[in-house]
Scaffold this motif. Structure first.
Motif, mmCIF file in Angstrom:
data_model
loop_
_atom_site.group_PDB
_atom_site.id
_atom_site.type_symbol
_atom_site.label_atom_id
_atom_site.label_comp_id
_atom_site.label_asym_id
_atom_site.label_seq_id
_atom_site.Cartn_x
_atom_site.Cartn_y
_atom_site.Cartn_z
ATOM 1 N N PRO A 48 -8.778 7.257 4.302
ATOM 2 C CA PRO A 48 -9.149 8.075 3.145
ATOM 3 C C PRO A 48 -10.235 9.082 3.501
ATOM 4 O O PRO A 48 -10.958 8.915 4.492
ATOM 5 C CB PRO A 48 -9.668 7.043 2.142
ATOM 6 C CG PRO A 48 -10.190 5.940 2.992
ATOM 7 C CD PRO A 48 -9.281 5.886 4.193
ATOM 8 N N LYS A 95 -10.644 10.174 -5.739
ATOM 9 C CA LYS A 95 -10.162 11.358 -5.018
ATOM 10 C C LYS A 95 -10.485 12.661 -5.738
ATOM 11 O O LYS A 95 -10.432 13.730 -5.126
ATOM 12 C CB LYS A 95 -8.663 11.245 -4.749
ATOM 13 C CG LYS A 95 -7.771 11.378 -5.972
ATOM 14 C CD LYS A 95 -6.316 11.298 -5.561
ATOM 15 C CE LYS A 95 -5.378 11.478 -6.732
ATOM 16 N NZ LYS A 95 -3.962 11.415 -6.302
ATOM 17 N N ARG A 112 -3.446 14.960 -0.603
ATOM 18 C CA ARG A 112 -3.254 14.261 0.673
ATOM 19 C C ARG A 112 -3.939 12.905 0.681
ATOM 20 O O ARG A 112 -3.853 12.169 1.658
ATOM 21 C CB ARG A 112 -3.803 15.118 1.807
ATOM 22 C CG ARG A 112 -3.059 16.419 2.004
ATOM 23 C CD ARG A 112 -3.783 17.371 2.946
ATOM 24 N NE ARG A 112 -4.038 16.784 4.253
ATOM 25 C CZ ARG A 112 -4.740 17.395 5.202
ATOM 26 N NH1 ARG A 112 -5.251 18.588 4.989
ATOM 27 N NH2 ARG A 112 -4.949 16.806 6.358
ATOM 28 N N GLU A 113 -4.630 12.564 -0.414
ATOM 29 C CA GLU A 113 -5.422 11.324 -0.442
ATOM 30 C C GLU A 113 -4.544 10.133 -0.808
ATOM 31 O O GLU A 113 -4.639 9.536 -1.888
ATOM 32 C CB GLU A 113 -6.587 11.482 -1.433
ATOM 33 C CG GLU A 113 -7.629 10.398 -1.352
ATOM 34 C CD GLU A 113 -8.424 10.365 -0.055
ATOM 35 O OE1 GLU A 113 -9.316 9.507 0.042
ATOM 36 O OE2 GLU A 113 -8.165 11.168 0.865
ATOM 37 N N THR A 114 -3.661 9.812 0.108
ATOM 38 C CA THR A 114 -2.741 8.690 -0.057
ATOM 39 C C THR A 114 -2.365 8.182 1.329
ATOM 40 O O THR A 114 -2.387 8.969 2.294
ATOM 41 C CB THR A 114 -1.483 9.124 -0.849
ATOM 42 O OG1 THR A 114 -0.684 7.976 -1.142
ATOM 43 C CG2 THR A 114 -0.656 10.146 -0.091
ATOM 44 N N SER A 167 -0.578 7.630 4.559
ATOM 45 C CA SER A 167 0.478 8.455 5.150
ATOM 46 C C SER A 167 1.630 7.583 5.656
ATOM 47 O O SER A 167 1.431 6.442 6.058
ATOM 48 C CB SER A 167 -0.096 9.290 6.297
ATOM 49 O OG SER A 167 -0.699 8.444 7.243
ATOM 50 N N ASN A 203 0.818 -1.213 0.000
ATOM 51 C CA ASN A 203 0.000 0.000 0.000
ATOM 52 C C ASN A 203 0.857 1.270 0.000
ATOM 53 O O ASN A 203 0.552 2.240 0.682
ATOM 54 C CB ASN A 203 -0.947 -0.013 1.218
ATOM 55 C CG ASN A 203 -2.139 0.893 1.036
ATOM 56 O OD1 ASN A 203 -2.534 1.214 -0.068
ATOM 57 N ND2 ASN A 203 -2.713 1.312 2.143
ATOM 58 N N HIS A 204 1.957 1.259 -0.763
ATOM 59 C CA HIS A 204 2.892 2.392 -0.858
ATOM 60 C C HIS A 204 3.583 2.688 0.467
ATOM 61 O O HIS A 204 4.062 3.793 0.685
ATOM 62 C CB HIS A 204 2.184 3.659 -1.361
ATOM 63 C CG HIS A 204 1.357 3.454 -2.585
ATOM 64 N ND1 HIS A 204 1.908 3.174 -3.814
ATOM 65 C CD2 HIS A 204 0.018 3.479 -2.767
ATOM 66 C CE1 HIS A 204 0.944 3.034 -4.712
ATOM 67 N NE2 HIS A 204 -0.216 3.201 -4.102
ATOM 68 N N ARG A 205 3.618 1.712 1.358
ATOM 69 C CA ARG A 205 4.252 1.881 2.650
ATOM 70 C C ARG A 205 5.288 0.785 2.869
ATOM 71 O O ARG A 205 5.133 -0.321 2.360
ATOM 72 C CB ARG A 205 3.215 1.800 3.771
ATOM 73 C CG ARG A 205 2.246 2.962 3.817
ATOM 74 C CD ARG A 205 1.071 2.630 4.690
ATOM 75 N NE ARG A 205 0.501 3.795 5.329
ATOM 76 C CZ ARG A 205 -0.580 3.780 6.088
ATOM 77 N NH1 ARG A 205 -1.210 2.652 6.328
ATOM 78 N NH2 ARG A 205 -1.043 4.880 6.621
ATOM 79 N N TRP A 263 -5.700 2.556 6.165
ATOM 80 C CA TRP A 263 -5.386 3.986 6.142
ATOM 81 C C TRP A 263 -6.674 4.776 6.285
ATOM 82 O O TRP A 263 -7.739 4.189 6.504
ATOM 83 C CB TRP A 263 -4.593 4.356 4.879
ATOM 84 C CG TRP A 263 -5.316 4.229 3.565
ATOM 85 C CD1 TRP A 263 -5.797 3.094 2.986
ATOM 86 C CD2 TRP A 263 -5.634 5.292 2.662
ATOM 87 N NE1 TRP A 263 -6.384 3.387 1.779
ATOM 88 C CE2 TRP A 263 -6.300 4.728 1.553
ATOM 89 C CE3 TRP A 263 -5.409 6.666 2.677
ATOM 90 C CZ2 TRP A 263 -6.753 5.488 0.476
ATOM 91 C CZ3 TRP A 263 -5.856 7.422 1.594
ATOM 92 C CH2 TRP A 263 -6.511 6.830 0.517
#
Length: 199
Positions: free
Chosen positions: A23, A169, A179-181, A183, A5-7, A21
């Motif tokens: 959203p 988004k 900011r819709e990603t 964190s 998840n991009h983390r 996360w």
């Protein structure tokens, strides 16, 4: 190391924790009450001091009279994006409890902490069902007490939770789209200290 998840986690945590996360863009789809109660059921299995279970959940599904009742509890900013959520939950905690063997209720030191544990379980169960939950403290506390007829003493309004399936988004204002990603987090070494506190 876990990546999802991009983390990226430095340690081998389950991807469940990275995939959860908060959203703001939701699809606006209706949510079956059974699914919402499944999510809240996970929350009510959270641990609590003396098994006092101080959490309370007041919920509403979108497009219902209950939604119209609870939605004004959110502040204007949170209303601007939570309007596309499938459900809203107001999380409260009971501030006093009777210890085992006692009939006298005393202030619970951990009522908010325990309610937070319930929120964590709610967020993870939502994610397991293909949904997400966004917790928020941007709410009108006095309005919550009035609308929900919460006694002045004995209960604390903790937060509101928007639940739904993530949406497009582009429905958000420009300043929120960026900011819709999911964190990031600080490195664990900045928050976990061996033997002494290091701020």
């Amino acid at each position: 190391m876990t990546e999802s998840n991009h983390r990226i986690s430095e340690y081998d945590v389950d991807p469940l924790f990275l995939n959860r996360w908060s959203p703001r863009a939701f699809s606006g789809e209706a949510l079956d009450e059974q699914a919402l109660l499944t999510i809240l059921d996970a929350g009510h299995w959270a641990p609590s001091a003396f098994n006092s279970q101080p959490w309370r959940f007041v919920y509403a599904l979108r497009d219902t009279p209950e939604w119209d009742k609870l939605f004004p509890i959110l502040n204007d900013f949170n209303q601007s994006w939570a309007k596309t959520a499938s459900a809203i939950v107001i999380l409260l905690s009971k501030t006093h409890f009777a210890a085992p063997g006692s009939s006298e209720e005393k202030l619970s030191y951990s009522h908010s902490f325990d309610a937070g544990a319930a929120w964590g379980a709610i967020a993870l169960q939502a994610q397991l069902l293909g949904l997400q939950a966004h917790g928020m403290t941007g709410i009108h506390l006095d309005k919550a007490r009035e609308i929900l007829a919460i006694p002045e003493d004995g209960f604390r309004v903790e937060a509101a939770i928007a639940i739904g399936r993530p949406g497009d988004k582009t429905q958000l204002p420009d300043h929120l789209q960026g900011r819709e990603t999911p964190s990031p987090r600080r490195p664990l070494a900045q928050v976990a200290f061996n033997g002494s506190f290091a701020g």
